[in-house]
Design a protein around this motif. Structure first.
Motif, PDB file in Angstrom:
ATOM      1  N   ALA A   7       0.834  -1.202   0.000  1.00 34.43           N
ATOM      2  CA  ALA A   7       0.000   0.000   0.000  1.00 34.43           C
ATOM      3  C   ALA A   7       0.871   1.256   0.000  1.00 34.43           C
ATOM      4  O   ALA A   7       1.684   1.458   0.899  1.00 34.43           O
ATOM      5  N   GLY A   8       0.696   2.078  -1.027  1.00 31.72           N
ATOM      6  CA  GLY A   8       1.448   3.324  -1.125  1.00 31.72           C
ATOM      7  C   GLY A   8       2.663   3.253  -2.028  1.00 31.72           C
ATOM      8  O   GLY A   8       3.317   4.274  -2.252  1.00 31.72           O
ATOM      9  N   TYR A   9       2.986   2.076  -2.562  1.00 32.66           N
ATOM     10  CA  TYR A   9       4.185   1.917  -3.396  1.00 32.66           C
ATOM     11  C   TYR A   9       3.819   1.246  -4.717  1.00 32.66           C
ATOM     12  O   TYR A   9       3.011   0.320  -4.748  1.00 32.66           O
ATOM     13  N   ALA A  10       4.459   1.704  -5.799  1.00 32.29           N
ATOM     14  CA  ALA A  10       4.195   1.149  -7.136  1.00 32.29           C
ATOM     15  C   ALA A  10       5.196   0.035  -7.416  1.00 32.29           C
ATOM     16  O   ALA A  10       6.104   0.174  -8.238  1.00 32.29           O
ATOM     17  N   CYS A  11       5.038  -1.094  -6.734  1.00 33.29           N
ATOM     18  CA  CYS A  11       5.968  -2.218  -6.884  1.00 33.29           C
ATOM     19  C   CYS A  11       5.643  -2.988  -8.172  1.00 33.29           C
ATOM     20  O   CYS A  11       4.517  -3.461  -8.351  1.00 33.29           O
ATOM     21  N   GLN A  12       6.660  -3.110  -9.032  1.00 33.15           N
ATOM     22  CA  GLN A  12       6.465  -3.736 -10.333  1.00 33.15           C
ATOM     23  C   GLN A  12       6.334  -5.253 -10.205  1.00 33.15           C
ATOM     24  O   GLN A  12       7.072  -5.886  -9.461  1.00 33.15           O
ATOM     25  N   VAL A  13       5.372  -5.819 -10.951  1.00 35.78           N
ATOM     26  CA  VAL A  13       5.111  -7.266 -10.956  1.00 35.78           C
ATOM     27  C   VAL A  13       5.722  -7.875 -12.209  1.00 35.78           C
ATOM     28  O   VAL A  13       5.871  -7.195 -13.223  1.00 35.78           O
ATOM     29  N   ASP A  14       6.065  -9.178 -12.148  1.00 37.45           N
ATOM     30  CA  ASP A  14       6.550  -9.859 -13.354  1.00 37.45           C
ATOM     31  C   ASP A  14       6.185 -11.331 -13.291  1.00 37.45           C
ATOM     32  O   ASP A  14       5.862 -11.864 -12.221  1.00 37.45           O
ATOM     33  N   PHE A  15       6.235 -11.960 -14.486  1.00 40.80           N
ATOM     34  CA  PHE A  15       5.940 -13.388 -14.618  1.00 40.80           C
ATOM     35  C   PHE A  15       7.231 -14.137 -14.941  1.00 40.80           C
ATOM     36  O   PHE A  15       8.152 -13.588 -15.552  1.00 40.80           O
ATOM     37  N   SER A  16       7.264 -15.422 -14.576  1.00 42.33           N
ATOM     38  CA  SER A  16       8.360 -16.266 -15.060  1.00 42.33           C
ATOM     39  C   SER A  16       8.095 -16.569 -16.527  1.00 42.33           C
ATOM     40  O   SER A  16       6.941 -16.539 -16.976  1.00 42.33           O
TER      41      SER A  16
END
Length: 580
Positions: free
Chosen positions: A509-518
């Protein structure tokens, strides 16, 4: 008929002239009107009555008379012929009413007559009503009251002349003069009142700085103006630093050339057969002095890593061999927010808080061009189509998505539908469309070059989604939601939320943490606010593994496209780490 009448006549009574002789009266019959006794006779023998005597209805125009004249519809606004007076003023229906008075003939729009719309100020109406109730006179509302005279009043006109037309409020104000004046002066003196600090306007009572203090103040003001002017008007000077001795190898190839000796076919697009969980840290890239904002791998091969940081710098690193820092790009005066390669990796764009977007040459480090619309760019993306590599889009702080042409340096399109700053732009559907998310907690889907969103997704339960990643197979969008969840939307057709694929267990919450796939779509990886790297299973959405990766926020996690278990993370501690 004559015999019947004769028989009746023979039994009739005598007249006054023959009253003196009854015998003679009986023998001398009197003539009787046949019509008077017609009702006593059979119908066949009686005389038929005339129509003129028995018809008591008023005269009505017959069909032939009506058709000779032209009927004029009273509801039409335009007449296409020249009608006669009788036609124009003929009654709408029925005969003319001979008893119609002038009052009845007057136009009316209500039961009691005709009401004209009047626009009267509520205060003026109440003022005149109270004046009439109290003094018996009021201004005539039907007249123009710009020139007041005795004729403009209704009611007690003499009383109005005596009181000079004063209203109930004005008459009451005179009585109020006997009261004590309120502290602060009369209301009529409001124009002359300059406020409680008016006396300090006099220069004699104002404390002035000394000559030394004034000189120091002038210097500070000049520096601020100069600094502000430079920041607003002029972009920062661009320069580059090369950190390797030899830019080219013995064959004249630069670091952009894909290495052949790493044991992996980096030119191949084949997906690894099976991916595994990373377990340990094998390398740390350190060089940024402040937190890292974003990292991007070189297109297709992934043998180079580009990073941007809050220290206003952009750095290029080796992923294989010695894993050196190859080059530093310096050209922004404030923190760099986002970076994006073109399809070949020869150029990249950077977006920073100094309100500039800059196009760089990856090999030479030269700044090719600058773009700005005086707003802060939050994200930037090249169009992935090969024939549109001269176009890119940027999500701005003023709620717009702006499309630039690199060749002209001008804005060619604006997508202005969001209600908050635009955080992400992701191309889907073979690059024919793109998806944007915003601070307005919505997701919008756009056709390329059409500035109206054709899909709008916003639910009351939705939160802002500041990071979005497209899956390797192009079917799913992984959106980092501000309610500590990763939501999965279908990237084809209807863009539905997949309620069975919700990844939880981390705090973002509050952070734009980048997601990724294998690469084989087995795992989903994401950083969190605690600096941890979280790994979920794609099928079961179970949180498999959690690694303490950074001391501060782990803002991004990338799974290498050609490796089975290599993940790169970056955090606000200024470090970039490689996990295997």
């Amino acid at each position: 008929m004559a015999s019947a009448v004769g028989s009746l006549v023979s039994y009739g009574t005598g007249s006054d002239s023959d009253s003196d002789n009854e015998d003679q009266s009986n023998s001398a019959p009197e003539k009787i009107d046949p019509d008077a006794v017609a009702h006593l006779l059979p119908l066949s023998s009686a005389k038929k009555p005339s129509l003129a005597v028995l018809n008591s209805a008023p005269e009505v125009a017959v069909k032939e008379d009506v058709e000779t004249g032209s009927h004029l519809d009273p509801s039409i606004k335009e007449v296409t012929f020249n009608p006669k007076y009788e036609t124009m003023f003929a009654p709408e229906f029925g005969p003319v009413n001979p008893f119609k008075t002038q009052q009845m003939a007057a136009p009316r729009n209500m039961l009691s007559g005709f009401a004209e719309p009047a626009h009267v100020n509520d205060f003026m109406f109440e003022q005149q009503r109270r004046t009439f109730s109290t003094f018996g006179y009021a201004l005539d509302p039907s007249l123009d009251n710009s020139q007041v005279s005795s004729n403009t009043y209704i009611g007690a006109v003499e009383e109005a002349e005596k009181k000079k037309g004063l209203t109930v409020f004005e008459a009451g104000a005179k009585k109020g003069e006997k009261r004590k004046k309120v502290k602060g002066g009369d209301a009529s003196e409001i124009d002359n009142f300059l406020g409680p600090w008016a006396k300090y306007v006099d220069e004699k009572e104002v404390a002035k700085p000394s000559e030394e203090e004034q000189k120091e103040l002038d210097e500070i003001t000049a520096k601020r103006q100069k600094k502000g002017k430079n920041e607003e008007d002029a972009p920062a000077e661009e320069k580059t630093i090369v950190h390797v001795k030899d830019m080219y190898d013995y064959q004249g190839r630069s670091y952009l050339h894909v290495p052949q000796d790493v044991g992996i076919n980096l030119r191949s697009a084949d997906v690894p057969q099976k991916c595994y969980l990373p377990k340990k840290q094998i390398h740390v890239w350190s060089g940024h002095t402040k937190g890292v904002s974003a990292i991007r791998l070189f297109p297709l091969s992934g043998h180079l890593l580009l990073s941007c940081s809050m220290d206003c710098k952009i750095k290029l690193w080796e992923v294989y061999n010695e894993r050196r820092c190859l080059r530093t790009f310096i050209g922004h005066s404030k923190a760099v927010r986002d970076i994006c390669y073109n399809n070949t990796g020869t150029q990249f764009l950077s977006a920073a808080y100094d309100r500039y977007l800059k196009l760089w040459d990856t090999e030479t480090g030269q700044c090719i061009s600058r773009f700005t619309n005086r707003k802060v760019p939050y994200c930037v993306k090249f169009n992935p189509d090969e024939d549109k590599q001269n176009l890119f889009v940027a999500g701005m702080s003023d709620k717009k998505i702006v499309q630039w042409d690199i060749r002209t340096g001008e804005v060619v399109q604006e997508y202005d539908r969001h209600l908050g700053a635009v955080n992400t732009i992701t191309f889907v559907d073979e690059n024919r469309r793109f998806v944007s998310t915003s601070d307005d907690k919505s997701l919008r889907v756009w056709e390329w070059d059409i500035p109206v969103d054709f899909k709008y997704i916003a639910e009351p339960s939705m939160h802002s989604m500041p990071a979005v990643t497209l899956s390797p197979n192009g079917k799913w969008l992984a959106c980092q939601s501000m309610d500590n969840q990763i939501l999965i939307f279908g990237a084809q057709n209807r863009f539905r939320l997949n309620k069975k694929k919700i990844f939880k267990g981390h705090m973002v919450a509050g952070y734009a943490c980048q997601v990724d796939f294998s690469p084989d779509m087995s795992y989903v990886v994401s950083g969190d606010a605690d600096g941890k790297l979280n790994i979920w299973d794609w099928k079961t959405t179970k949180l498999y593994h959690r690694i303490k990766a950074h001391d501060k926020v782990c803002i991004s996690a990338l799974w290498h496209p050609h490796e089975t278990s290599k993940v790169i993370t970056c955090g606000w501690d200024g470090q970039i780490k490689l996990w295997d």
